[in-house]
Design a protein around this motif. Structure first.
Motif, PDB file in Angstrom:
ATOM      1  N   THR A   1       5.010  12.217   5.801  1.00  0.00           N
ATOM      2  CA  THR A   1       3.855  12.429   4.940  1.00  0.00           C
ATOM      3  C   THR A   1       3.263  11.086   4.535  1.00  0.00           C
ATOM      4  O   THR A   1       3.918  10.292   3.876  1.00  0.00           O
ATOM      5  CB  THR A   1       4.268  13.225   3.688  1.00  0.00           C
ATOM      6  N   LEU A   2       2.033  10.861   4.964  1.00  0.00           N
ATOM      7  CA  LEU A   2       1.323   9.626   4.638  1.00  0.00           C
ATOM      8  C   LEU A   2       0.006   9.969   3.965  1.00  0.00           C
ATOM      9  O   LEU A   2      -0.533  11.057   4.170  1.00  0.00           O
ATOM     10  CB  LEU A   2       1.034   8.828   5.916  1.00  0.00           C
ATOM     11  N   PRO A   3      -0.538   9.037   3.194  1.00  0.00           N
ATOM     12  CA  PRO A   3      -1.876   9.269   2.628  1.00  0.00           C
ATOM     13  C   PRO A   3      -2.900   9.335   3.753  1.00  0.00           C
ATOM     14  O   PRO A   3      -2.747   8.662   4.779  1.00  0.00           O
ATOM     15  CB  PRO A   3      -2.097   8.052   1.729  1.00  0.00           C
ATOM     16  N   ILE A   4      -3.914  10.146   3.561  1.00  0.00           N
ATOM     17  CA  ILE A   4      -4.959  10.284   4.581  1.00  0.00           C
ATOM     18  C   ILE A   4      -6.313   9.918   3.999  1.00  0.00           C
ATOM     19  O   ILE A   4      -6.528   9.988   2.790  1.00  0.00           O
ATOM     20  CB  ILE A   4      -5.004  11.712   5.175  1.00  0.00           C
ATOM     21  N   ASP A   5      -7.220   9.557   4.887  1.00  0.00           N
ATOM     22  CA  ASP A   5      -8.588   9.241   4.473  1.00  0.00           C
ATOM     23  C   ASP A   5      -9.451  10.508   4.544  1.00  0.00           C
ATOM     24  O   ASP A   5      -8.941  11.595   4.820  1.00  0.00           O
ATOM     25  CB  ASP A   5      -9.171   8.096   5.317  1.00  0.00           C
ATOM     26  N   ASN A   6     -10.736  10.366   4.331  1.00  0.00           N
ATOM     27  CA  ASN A   6     -11.653  11.520   4.340  1.00  0.00           C
ATOM     28  C   ASN A   6     -11.736  12.224   5.687  1.00  0.00           C
ATOM     29  O   ASN A   6     -12.170  13.368   5.776  1.00  0.00           O
ATOM     30  CB  ASN A   6     -13.058  11.098   3.899  1.00  0.00           C
ATOM     31  N   ASN A   7     -11.328  11.555   6.756  1.00  0.00           N
ATOM     32  CA  ASN A   7     -11.356  12.149   8.089  1.00  0.00           C
ATOM     33  C   ASN A   7     -10.030  12.812   8.466  1.00  0.00           C
ATOM     34  O   ASN A   7      -9.896  13.318   9.577  1.00  0.00           O
ATOM     35  CB  ASN A   7     -11.703  11.085   9.138  1.00  0.00           C
ATOM     36  N   GLY A   8      -9.050  12.752   7.555  1.00  0.00           N
ATOM     37  CA  GLY A   8      -7.737  13.335   7.854  1.00  0.00           C
ATOM     38  C   GLY A   8      -6.830  12.415   8.655  1.00  0.00           C
ATOM     39  O   GLY A   8      -5.753  12.823   9.084  1.00  0.00           O
ATOM     40  N   SER A   9      -7.234  11.177   8.840  1.00  0.00           N
ATOM     41  CA  SER A   9      -6.425  10.175   9.547  1.00  0.00           C
ATOM     42  C   SER A   9      -5.593   9.393   8.532  1.00  0.00           C
ATOM     43  O   SER A   9      -5.947   9.343   7.350  1.00  0.00           O
ATOM     44  CB  SER A   9      -7.326   9.212  10.314  1.00  0.00           C
ATOM     45  N   PRO A  10      -4.497   8.760   8.975  1.00  0.00           N
ATOM     46  CA  PRO A  10      -3.728   7.927   8.037  1.00  0.00           C
ATOM     47  C   PRO A  10      -4.640   6.908   7.355  1.00  0.00           C
ATOM     48  O   PRO A  10      -5.462   6.276   8.016  1.00  0.00           O
ATOM     49  CB  PRO A  10      -2.692   7.246   8.931  1.00  0.00           C
ATOM     50  N   ASP A  11      -4.484   6.782   6.057  1.00  0.00           N
ATOM     51  CA  ASP A  11      -5.311   5.851   5.285  1.00  0.00           C
ATOM     52  C   ASP A  11      -4.638   4.482   5.272  1.00  0.00           C
ATOM     53  O   ASP A  11      -3.908   4.130   4.349  1.00  0.00           O
ATOM     54  CB  ASP A  11      -5.515   6.386   3.865  1.00  0.00           C
ATOM     55  N   TRP A  12      -4.890   3.731   6.333  1.00  0.00           N
ATOM     56  CA  TRP A  12      -4.254   2.436   6.514  1.00  0.00           C
ATOM     57  C   TRP A  12      -4.629   1.460   5.405  1.00  0.00           C
ATOM     58  O   TRP A  12      -3.796   0.676   4.950  1.00  0.00           O
ATOM     59  CB  TRP A  12      -4.629   1.865   7.888  1.00  0.00           C
ATOM     60  N   GLU A  13      -5.874   1.510   4.952  1.00  0.00           N
ATOM     61  CA  GLU A  13      -6.332   0.612   3.882  1.00  0.00           C
ATOM     62  C   GLU A  13      -5.583   0.894   2.582  1.00  0.00           C
ATOM     63  O   GLU A  13      -5.151  -0.022   1.893  1.00  0.00           O
ATOM     64  CB  GLU A  13      -7.841   0.766   3.686  1.00  0.00           C
ATOM     65  N   TYR A  14      -5.416   2.165   2.252  1.00  0.00           N
ATOM     66  CA  TYR A  14      -4.688   2.523   1.039  1.00  0.00           C
ATOM     67  C   TYR A  14      -3.240   2.017   1.119  1.00  0.00           C
ATOM     68  O   TYR A  14      -2.729   1.428   0.164  1.00  0.00           O
ATOM     69  CB  TYR A  14      -4.686   4.043   0.822  1.00  0.00           C
ATOM     70  N   MET A  15      -2.583   2.265   2.260  1.00  0.00           N
ATOM     71  CA  MET A  15      -1.185   1.837   2.411  1.00  0.00           C
ATOM     72  C   MET A  15      -1.059   0.325   2.251  1.00  0.00           C
ATOM     73  O   MET A  15      -0.153  -0.165   1.557  1.00  0.00           O
ATOM     74  CB  MET A  15      -0.636   2.275   3.774  1.00  0.00           C
ATOM     75  N   GLU A  16      -1.978  -0.406   2.876  1.00  0.00           N
ATOM     76  CA  GLU A  16      -1.928  -1.862   2.783  1.00  0.00           C
ATOM     77  C   GLU A  16      -2.157  -2.332   1.346  1.00  0.00           C
ATOM     78  O   GLU A  16      -1.413  -3.164   0.829  1.00  0.00           O
ATOM     79  CB  GLU A  16      -2.957  -2.496   3.722  1.00  0.00           C
ATOM     80  N   ASN A  17      -3.177  -1.798   0.692  1.00  0.00           N
ATOM     81  CA  ASN A  17      -3.461  -2.205  -0.687  1.00  0.00           C
ATOM     82  C   ASN A  17      -2.336  -1.840  -1.635  1.00  0.00           C
ATOM     83  O   ASN A  17      -2.008  -2.603  -2.553  1.00  0.00           O
ATOM     84  CB  ASN A  17      -4.784  -1.589  -1.156  1.00  0.00           C
ATOM     85  N   TYR A  18      -1.731  -0.673  -1.428  1.00  0.00           N
ATOM     86  CA  TYR A  18      -0.614  -0.249  -2.274  1.00  0.00           C
ATOM     87  C   TYR A  18       0.536  -1.251  -2.186  1.00  0.00           C
ATOM     88  O   TYR A  18       1.085  -1.680  -3.206  1.00  0.00           O
ATOM     89  CB  TYR A  18      -0.147   1.149  -1.834  1.00  0.00           C
ATOM     90  N   MET A  19       0.893  -1.640  -0.974  1.00  0.00           N
ATOM     91  CA  MET A  19       2.001  -2.582  -0.801  1.00  0.00           C
ATOM     92  C   MET A  19       1.630  -3.985  -1.279  1.00  0.00           C
ATOM     93  O   MET A  19       2.473  -4.700  -1.817  1.00  0.00           O
ATOM     94  CB  MET A  19       2.456  -2.608   0.657  1.00  0.00           C
ATOM     95  N   ARG A  20       0.375  -4.367  -1.114  1.00  0.00           N
ATOM     96  CA  ARG A  20      -0.062  -5.668  -1.645  1.00  0.00           C
ATOM     97  C   ARG A  20       0.078  -5.693  -3.175  1.00  0.00           C
ATOM     98  O   ARG A  20       0.490  -6.703  -3.754  1.00  0.00           O
ATOM     99  CB  ARG A  20      -1.505  -5.962  -1.253  1.00  0.00           C
ATOM    100  N   ASN A  21      -0.283  -4.586  -3.830  1.00  0.00           N
ATOM    101  CA  ASN A  21      -0.157  -4.506  -5.283  1.00  0.00           C
ATOM    102  C   ASN A  21       1.300  -4.598  -5.724  1.00  0.00           C
ATOM    103  O   ASN A  21       1.607  -5.258  -6.719  1.00  0.00           O
ATOM    104  CB  ASN A  21      -0.793  -3.219  -5.811  1.00  0.00           C
ATOM    105  N   ILE A  22       2.190  -3.946  -5.006  1.00  0.00           N
ATOM    106  CA  ILE A  22       3.620  -4.031  -5.331  1.00  0.00           C
ATOM    107  C   ILE A  22       4.106  -5.464  -5.155  1.00  0.00           C
ATOM    108  O   ILE A  22       4.827  -5.998  -5.999  1.00  0.00           O
ATOM    109  CB  ILE A  22       4.443  -3.046  -4.473  1.00  0.00           C
ATOM    110  N   GLU A  23       3.707  -6.106  -4.059  1.00  0.00           N
ATOM    111  CA  GLU A  23       4.102  -7.490  -3.817  1.00  0.00           C
ATOM    112  C   GLU A  23       3.603  -8.410  -4.935  1.00  0.00           C
ATOM    113  O   GLU A  23       4.351  -9.242  -5.454  1.00  0.00           O
ATOM    114  CB  GLU A  23       3.560  -7.959  -2.471  1.00  0.00           C
ATOM    115  N   THR A  24       2.351  -8.240  -5.325  1.00  0.00           N
ATOM    116  CA  THR A  24       1.775  -9.058  -6.396  1.00  0.00           C
ATOM    117  C   THR A  24       2.517  -8.853  -7.703  1.00  0.00           C
ATOM    118  O   THR A  24       2.836  -9.820  -8.410  1.00  0.00           O
ATOM    119  CB  THR A  24       0.271  -8.737  -6.574  1.00  0.00           C
ATOM    120  N   ALA A  25       2.836  -7.624  -8.032  1.00  0.00           N
ATOM    121  CA  ALA A  25       3.580  -7.329  -9.259  1.00  0.00           C
ATOM    122  C   ALA A  25       4.956  -7.989  -9.231  1.00  0.00           C
ATOM    123  O   ALA A  25       5.408  -8.552 -10.243  1.00  0.00           O
ATOM    124  CB  ALA A  25       3.710  -5.817  -9.454  1.00  0.00           C
TER     125      ALA A  25
END
Length: 160
Positions: free
Chosen positions: A122-146
């Motif tokens: 189960t992965l986050p999806i974008d408006n087209n129903g595809s994996p939301d790669w941008e969300y995944m990247e930003n989420y992990m960047r935020n964790i790294e920054t924290a």
């Protein structure tokens, strides 16, 4: 999810010379990001990085996965998944999710390439129903920054 799945090429450490300044040798461990040791480069067994290495076999580590940015040599007990959208952030996100299903694998039911190709995570999806790669990247960047900010605060407090 992974248009390209390939098996590790090495048949074991018996035929490879260890070297502290060598290339990472990946095996059936979920410690040290899958690295068992470092070995001399053998061009015929080197595998391209920027992939997720799925551990198919191994006591206590079967079903785990690790993201590998750099080239490496992997035991044949691993399946390597490649996707053009992978980077260290999306790769780390996916391995965290993929490791949640590891409990279904055991010595009688291994995470083979065939099973892996049919596995649903189960992965986050974008408006087209595809994996939301941008969300995944930003989420992990935020964790790294924290984590970095927490570390810097701790260091600052130790020197204050």
């Amino acid at each position: 999810m992974f248009p390209t799945l390939v098996a590790g090429k090495s048949k074991g450490l018996n035929h490879i010379k260890k070297s502290d300044s060598g290339i990472s040798y990946l095996g059936a461990t979920n410690q040290n990001n899958g690295v068992l040791c470092f070995v001399c480069r053998d061009k015929s067994t080197i595998q391209k990085g920027n992939c997720i290495a799925f551990i198919r076999n191994g006591e206590g580590s079967m079903g785990y996965s690790v993201y590998k940015a750099e080239d490496f040599i992997a035991t044949s007990d691993m399946t390597l998944g490649y996707n053009d959208h992978l980077n260290r952030y999306t790769g780390t996100f996916i391995t965290t999710i993929a490791d949640r299903v590891r409990g279904k694998y055991n010595f009688g039911y291994k995470r083979s390439a065939n099973r892996l190709s049919k596995e649903i995570i189960t992965l986050p999806i974008d408006n087209n129903g595809s994996p939301d790669w941008e969300y995944m990247e930003n989420y992990m960047r935020n964790i790294e920054t924290a984590q970095i900010l927490t570390y810097l605060k701790m260091v600052q407090n130790n020197f204050a």
